[in-house]
Design a protein around this motif. Structure first.
Motif, PDB file in Angstrom:
ATOM      1  N   GLU A   1       0.688  -0.762  -0.364  1.00 39.24           N
ATOM      2  CA  GLU A   1       0.463  -0.106   0.503  1.00 39.24           C
ATOM      3  C   GLU A   1       1.102   1.516   0.099  1.00 39.24           C
ATOM      4  O   GLU A   1       0.570   2.626  -0.556  1.00 39.24           O
ATOM      5  CB  GLU A   1      -1.040  -0.304   1.519  1.00 39.24           C
ATOM      6  CG  GLU A   1      -0.643   0.423   2.359  1.00 39.24           C
ATOM      7  CD  GLU A   1       0.722  -0.648   3.351  1.00 39.24           C
ATOM      8  OE1 GLU A   1       1.593  -0.422   4.230  1.00 39.24           O
ATOM      9  OE2 GLU A   1       0.339  -1.817   2.340  1.00 39.24           O
TER      10      GLU A   1
ATOM     11  N   VAL B   1       2.919   1.990  -1.806  1.00 38.27           N
ATOM     12  CA  VAL B   1       3.237   2.793  -3.218  1.00 38.27           C
ATOM     13  C   VAL B   1       2.315   3.549  -3.713  1.00 38.27           C
ATOM     14  O   VAL B   1       2.435   4.761  -4.174  1.00 38.27           O
ATOM     15  CB  VAL B   1       2.821   1.298  -4.335  1.00 38.27           C
ATOM     16  CG1 VAL B   1       2.708   1.591  -6.103  1.00 38.27           C
ATOM     17  CG2 VAL B   1       3.877   0.282  -4.096  1.00 38.27           C
ATOM     18  N   GLU B   2       0.637   3.485  -3.126  1.00 36.69           N
ATOM     19  CA  GLU B   2       0.475   4.664  -2.789  1.00 36.69           C
ATOM     20  C   GLU B   2      -0.038   5.674  -1.922  1.00 36.69           C
ATOM     21  O   GLU B   2      -0.374   7.012  -2.291  1.00 36.69           O
ATOM     22  CB  GLU B   2      -1.230   3.776  -3.194  1.00 36.69           C
ATOM     23  CG  GLU B   2      -1.532   3.166  -4.013  1.00 36.69           C
ATOM     24  CD  GLU B   2      -1.689   3.833  -5.962  1.00 36.69           C
ATOM     25  OE1 GLU B   2      -1.924   5.518  -5.623  1.00 36.69           O
ATOM     26  OE2 GLU B   2      -1.267   2.871  -6.496  1.00 36.69           O
ATOM     27  N   THR B   3       0.567   5.195  -0.911  1.00 35.65           N
ATOM     28  CA  THR B   3       0.955   6.033   0.521  1.00 35.65           C
ATOM     29  C   THR B   3       2.129   6.924   0.722  1.00 35.65           C
ATOM     30  O   THR B   3       1.731   8.031   1.784  1.00 35.65           O
ATOM     31  CB  THR B   3      -0.304   5.551   1.630  1.00 35.65           C
ATOM     32  OG1 THR B   3       0.872   4.127   1.695  1.00 35.65           O
ATOM     33  CG2 THR B   3      -1.156   5.515   1.360  1.00 35.65           C
TER      34      THR B   3
ATOM     35  N   ARG C   1       6.602   9.592  -4.430  1.00 37.68           N
ATOM     36  CA  ARG C   1       6.173   8.696  -5.706  1.00 37.68           C
ATOM     37  C   ARG C   1       6.512   9.553  -7.003  1.00 37.68           C
ATOM     38  O   ARG C   1       5.970  10.390  -7.830  1.00 37.68           O
ATOM     39  CB  ARG C   1       4.706   8.642  -5.726  1.00 37.68           C
ATOM     40  CG  ARG C   1       3.354   8.360  -3.988  1.00 37.68           C
ATOM     41  CD  ARG C   1       2.630   7.773  -4.362  1.00 37.68           C
ATOM     42  NE  ARG C   1       2.175   6.878  -5.159  1.00 37.68           N
ATOM     43  CZ  ARG C   1       1.849   7.078  -6.552  1.00 37.68           C
ATOM     44  NH1 ARG C   1       1.468   8.331  -6.721  1.00 37.68           N
ATOM     45  NH2 ARG C   1       1.160   6.486  -7.331  1.00 37.68           N
TER      46      ARG C   1
ATOM     47  N   VAL D   1       6.868   8.864 -10.541  1.00 32.65           N
ATOM     48  CA  VAL D   1       6.084   7.633 -11.778  1.00 32.65           C
ATOM     49  C   VAL D   1       6.301   7.727 -13.070  1.00 32.65           C
ATOM     50  O   VAL D   1       6.421   8.728 -13.133  1.00 32.65           O
ATOM     51  CB  VAL D   1       4.635   7.779 -11.541  1.00 32.65           C
ATOM     52  CG1 VAL D   1       3.353   7.026 -12.017  1.00 32.65           C
ATOM     53  CG2 VAL D   1       3.858   7.945  -9.875  1.00 32.65           C
TER      54      VAL D   1
ATOM     55  N   ARG E   1       2.341  -6.822 -12.546  1.00 32.85           N
ATOM     56  CA  ARG E   1       2.972  -6.305 -11.961  1.00 32.85           C
ATOM     57  C   ARG E   1       3.806  -6.918 -11.125  1.00 32.85           C
ATOM     58  O   ARG E   1       4.192  -8.559 -10.975  1.00 32.85           O
ATOM     59  CB  ARG E   1       2.010  -6.009 -10.691  1.00 32.85           C
ATOM     60  CG  ARG E   1       2.390  -5.134  -9.412  1.00 32.85           C
ATOM     61  CD  ARG E   1       1.622  -4.125  -8.266  1.00 32.85           C
ATOM     62  NE  ARG E   1       0.440  -5.513  -7.734  1.00 32.85           N
ATOM     63  CZ  ARG E   1      -0.298  -5.035  -6.675  1.00 32.85           C
ATOM     64  NH1 ARG E   1      -0.808  -3.789  -6.459  1.00 32.85           N
ATOM     65  NH2 ARG E   1      -1.412  -5.888  -6.279  1.00 32.85           N
TER      66      ARG E   1
ATOM     67  N   GLU F   1       7.303  -0.201  -7.592  1.00 34.74           N
ATOM     68  CA  GLU F   1       6.130  -1.213  -7.807  1.00 34.74           C
ATOM     69  C   GLU F   1       6.466  -0.842  -9.953  1.00 34.74           C
ATOM     70  O   GLU F   1       6.969   0.397 -10.146  1.00 34.74           O
ATOM     71  CB  GLU F   1       5.429  -0.582  -8.000  1.00 34.74           C
ATOM     72  CG  GLU F   1       3.790  -1.611  -8.699  1.00 34.74           C
ATOM     73  CD  GLU F   1       3.140  -0.836  -8.580  1.00 34.74           C
ATOM     74  OE1 GLU F   1       1.917  -1.975  -7.859  1.00 34.74           O
ATOM     75  OE2 GLU F   1       2.817   0.338  -8.901  1.00 34.74           O
TER      76      GLU F   1
ATOM     77  N   ARG G   1       4.159  -2.402 -13.104  1.00 34.36           N
ATOM     78  CA  ARG G   1       2.444  -2.347 -13.515  1.00 34.36           C
ATOM     79  C   ARG G   1       2.528  -2.721 -15.008  1.00 34.36           C
ATOM     80  O   ARG G   1       3.505  -2.161 -15.860  1.00 34.36           O
ATOM     81  CB  ARG G   1       2.077  -1.158 -13.078  1.00 34.36           C
ATOM     82  CG  ARG G   1       1.469  -1.741 -11.191  1.00 34.36           C
ATOM     83  CD  ARG G   1       0.193  -1.162 -11.655  1.00 34.36           C
ATOM     84  NE  ARG G   1      -0.815  -0.744 -10.049  1.00 34.36           N
ATOM     85  CZ  ARG G   1      -0.737  -2.118  -9.804  1.00 34.36           C
ATOM     86  NH1 ARG G   1      -1.517  -2.530 -10.949  1.00 34.36           N
ATOM     87  NH2 ARG G   1      -1.873  -2.096  -8.289  1.00 34.36           N
TER      88      ARG G   1
ATOM     89  N   GLN H   1       4.849   0.833 -16.312  1.00 42.28           N
ATOM     90  CA  GLN H   1       4.833   1.937 -15.215  1.00 42.28           C
ATOM     91  C   GLN H   1       5.349   1.602 -14.405  1.00 42.28           C
ATOM     92  O   GLN H   1       5.158   0.222 -13.659  1.00 42.28           O
ATOM     93  CB  GLN H   1       3.141   1.979 -14.616  1.00 42.28           C
ATOM     94  CG  GLN H   1       3.421   3.514 -13.815  1.00 42.28           C
ATOM     95  CD  GLN H   1       2.159   3.979 -14.031  1.00 42.28           C
ATOM     96  OE1 GLN H   1       1.279   3.923 -14.346  1.00 42.28           O
ATOM     97  NE2 GLN H   1       1.440   3.675 -12.450  1.00 42.28           N
TER      98      GLN H   1
ATOM     99  N   THR I   1       6.530   3.086 -10.654  1.00 44.69           N
ATOM    100  CA  THR I   1       6.289   3.780  -9.479  1.00 44.69           C
ATOM    101  C   THR I   1       7.924   3.124  -8.155  1.00 44.69           C
ATOM    102  O   THR I   1       8.457   2.358  -7.535  1.00 44.69           O
ATOM    103  CB  THR I   1       5.245   3.386  -9.137  1.00 44.69           C
ATOM    104  OG1 THR I   1       4.098   3.785  -9.074  1.00 44.69           O
ATOM    105  CG2 THR I   1       4.802   4.440  -8.083  1.00 44.69           C
TER     106      THR I   1
ATOM    107  N   ALA J   1       8.501   4.408  -4.720  1.00 46.27           N
ATOM    108  CA  ALA J   1       7.580   5.314  -3.425  1.00 46.27           C
ATOM    109  C   ALA J   1       8.506   5.298  -2.259  1.00 46.27           C
ATOM    110  O   ALA J   1       9.089   4.315  -2.099  1.00 46.27           O
ATOM    111  CB  ALA J   1       6.660   4.288  -2.873  1.00 46.27           C
TER     112      ALA J   1
END
Length: 162
Positions: free
Chosen positions: A11, A13-15, A19, A21, A88, A107, A109, A120, A122, A124
């Motif tokens: 998680e 990766v989103e928080t 970040r 990308v 992924r 990450e 993707r 893609q 990322t 993070a």
């Protein structure tokens, strides 16, 4: 001197506080790109010029990981946190000699794009303020390194399948 980083999950990766990308399309299929990322990791130095070593390791908790060395001497000991074939591939840095870093997950993707793949990446991260600033300032260089690496990977995969 290696330091342990804060253990974070997928998680992050989103928080993450920071970040970066990047994305690029390649002609190889998602399956082929995934195999190059996850199954043929020892070949990373052949297409990602910043990487001088990438090898599989077994983690203390029984999971799988990677030992990575970059040009300049930065080292990472990583745990693979996602290995979803053709979709992924992600890993968390558990230990590093990079100063100022507190947590890092990368990450990759993969999504179908016409007859090829949209890749893609990322990055993070969390770290002390000077580290975060350096990453923000280094964003163009990281983007260039990503584009060059993915372009080289695509050429390598195309040649292997010719």
């Amino acid at each position: 001197m290696a330091r342990r980083l804060r253990p974070v999950g997928l998680e992050f990766v989103e928080t993450a506080p920071l970040r970066l990308v990047f994305a690029r399309e390649v002609s190889a299929s998602p399956e082929t790109v995934y195999r190059a990322l996850a199954d043929d990791m020892t070949a990373w130095p052949q297409w990602f010029t910043a990487v001088t070593l990438c090898q599989p390791i077994d983690c203390a908790d029984g999971g799988k990981g990677r030992a990575v060395r970059l040009k300049g001497g930065t080292r990472f000991w990583e745990t693979i946190v996602a290995a979803e074939a053709s979709q992924r591939y992600a890993y968390r840095v558990d230990e590093t000699n990079a100063p100022g870093l507190r947590a890092l997950v990368e990450e990759w993707r993969l999504t179908p794009a016409g007859t090829g793949t949209r890749v893609q990446w990322t990055f993070a991260a969390d770290g002390v303020a000077p580290f975060r600033l350096a990453l923000k300032l280094g964003r163009p260089g990281m983007g260039r390194a990503f584009r060059d690496a993915v372009t080289a990977l695509d050429r390598r995969l195309t040649a292997a399948n010719a």
